[in-house]
Design an enzyme around this catalytic site. Structure first.
Site, short mmCIF file in Angstrom:
data_model
loop_
_atom_site.label_atom_id
_atom_site.label_comp_id
_atom_site.label_asym_id
_atom_site.label_seq_id
_atom_site.Cartn_x
_atom_site.Cartn_y
_atom_site.Cartn_z
N GLU A 180 0.84 -1.22 0.00
CA GLU A 180 0.00 0.00 0.00
C GLU A 180 0.87 1.26 0.00
OE1 GLU A 180 -3.03 -0.49 3.08
OE2 GLU A 180 -4.25 -1.63 1.66
N GLU A 278 -5.76 -7.26 -2.06
CA GLU A 278 -6.49 -7.48 -0.80
C GLU A 278 -7.96 -7.11 -1.00
OE1 GLU A 278 -4.91 -5.25 2.50
OE2 GLU A 278 -2.84 -5.82 2.05
#
Ligand code: CA
Length: 484
Positions: A180, A278
């Site tokens: 991320e 995810e």
């Protein structure tokens, strides 16, 4: 009296003659026509070793204890993702939690995944604990290095870690350079330096094995312009990568149509693969371990993109919809989807406990979380992340998003990994690949609650495709058999 009994039986039969297709014993789902035959139907189970150390066991639908990796593989999961932190321990060896996922843990997860034919995606955070848009702190050992030395350290660490994980027996298929990394990576937030770190990691992967896919991973796909800017910026800074990945949590991250659109941008303009690294969805709003969940009553439980019930069926529907959205990425570049932490269940069930019993169970859970790292963070993490983990440490915030109930038994939603790729012979309710009178009998018994059907059986049982499993499916099958 006899007539009355017959009447009652008839009324009961009428009441039972139609059951909704969304039945407790299985899930209903359509097959997806995957453009990419190797489409990744993956799961992140990073915490699973720490759960096992805490005493957690996993069971199949029949209630038999089974190796979690065997269970996942049997249900159609074809890829495992694991996060890796450089050194998630304090100087006395106390773990920060979140599975205490160092390279050693990744070795164990990769080795066991490979035993059941599943590849491994290695998710390097390049930190000692959670890295996300709010946190990209360099590991303790690297924080005082010059940038040039950090760049070299990142290369060596990547190369040596992959060597160790492969030596343990893992089948590494993909490596994420950072987690991320929308706003930074490893303590750097200027793009010139970020690009050098991405390339340092990528060149280590290429040098180790040129067949491994290199992924970069961002989040907030609902910020459409930012995601497109990131794809352009990677190109402008000549970052070498194969896979453009994002997280997608439907309560935060916009619509599925937008997800397909932003992933298609890097696919069309730069020829990159698209991945959802995810995603997850709650199958209930209840908590089972005494640590509050991310999705709960009054927390992330409402929104225009929450299109599915918080149920076992809803959980399966969400994953199938996200797979579909990635499959729809332009130019056939949809690579796959990883479900995040689909096995992070409770280490001690607090369901239906109250008062002292509840408090005592939570205290026991806390000991397990801290001893084995099976909670999202332990108090020892405070030295590295004082403002978040150091304050809010505890257990699992996603036990209601797992594919297992609190006892470790597989939920019907786990079938979705197989269902999305499975053609079912219409009417073959008992799953023997034949259509005959036994299927009609199986449906009647199912309606009378004398037997269960698995998810494939349930899909097949709706022979007349009206969305319900009813006596008319059984009679239609009989008619069909007798007329052929
Ligand atoms: Ca919880």
């Amino acid at each position: 009296m006899k007539k009355l009994s017959v009447f009652i039986v008839l009324v009961l039969l009428l009441c039972l003659c139609t059951v909704p297709a969304y039945a407790e014993s299985g899930i209903i789902s359509k097959r997806i026509n995957f453009k990419n035959p190797g489409f990744i139907k993956g799961m992140d189970v990073s915490s699973v070793i720490s759960l096992e150390k805490s005493g957690v066991k996993f069971y199949n639908e029949a209630g038999e204890s089974e190796d979690i990796f065997e269970l996942l593989s049997d249900h159609g999961v074809n890829y495992i993702r694991v996060r890796v932190w450089n050194n998630p321990f304090d100087k006395d060896g106390n773990g920060y939690g979140g599975g205490n996922n160092d390279v050693k843990t990744a070795c164990e997860i990769g080795r066991r995944a490979a035993l059941y034919g599943m590849k491994l995606s290695v998710d390097f955070h390049y930190s000692d604990f959670w890295a996300d848009p709010g946190k990209q702190k360099a590991p303790k050992a690297w924080e005082n290095l010059s940038f040039d030395d950090k760049e070299r350290a990142l290369y060596d660490y990547t190369y040596n870690s992959l060597k160790e994980i492969k030596s343990a027996g893992a089948d590494i298929g993909m490596v994420q350079i950072g987690n991320e990394t929308t706003l930074g990576i490893c303590g750097e937030n200027e793009w010139q330096n970020m690009a050098r770190l991405f390339n340092s990691g990528a060149s280590a992967v290429r040098a180790f094995d040129k067949n491994i896919l290199v992924a970069v991973h961002f989040t907030n796909p609902e910020m459409t312009d930012t995601i497109k800017w990131l794809a352009d910026t990677l190109d402008e800074n000549k970052v070498d990568y194969d896979v453009f990945a994002t997280s997608y949590y439907p309560y935060w991250h916009g619509s599925l149509a937008n997800l397909t659109d932003v992933l298609s941008y890097a696919a069309e303009k730069y020829g990159k693969y698209a991945l959802v690294a995810e995603t997850s969805y709650a199958n209930t709003l209840a908590d089972t371990d005494g640590h509050p969940n991310t999705v709960a009553q009054g927390s992330n439980d409402k929104g225009e993109n929450l299109l599915w019930d918080f149920s076992v069926q809803g959980q399966a529907d969400e994953l199938s919809a996200v797979m579909n959205a990635v499959n729809n990425v332009k130019n056939g570049k949809g690579l796959g989807v990883f479900y995040w932490e689909g096995a992070w269940i409770t280490v001690g069930d607090t369901t239906s406990l109250s008062g002292d019993e509840y408090s005592n169970r939570v205290l026991k859970n806390k000991k397990l979380w801290e001893s084995f790292g099976s909670g999202w963070a332990s108090p020892f993490s405070g030295e590295f992340d004082p403002d978040d983990a150091g304050k809010w440490y505890g257990g699992s915030a996603v036990d209601n998003q797992a594919f297992f109930d609190s006892s470790g038994k597989a939920l019907a939603s786990l079938d979705i990994f197989k269902m999305v790729s499975t053609d079912v012979l219409n009417g073959d309710s008992n799953g023997d690949n034949k259509l005959n009178i036994r299927d009609s009998t199986a449906i009647r018994k199912y309606i009378a609650k004398l037997r269960t059907l698995d998810s494939c059986g349930l899909r097949a049982a709706d022979f007349n495709a009206d969305g319900e499993i009813s006596v008319s499916d059984a009679t239609s099958i009989q008619f069909f058999i007798s007329s052929r």
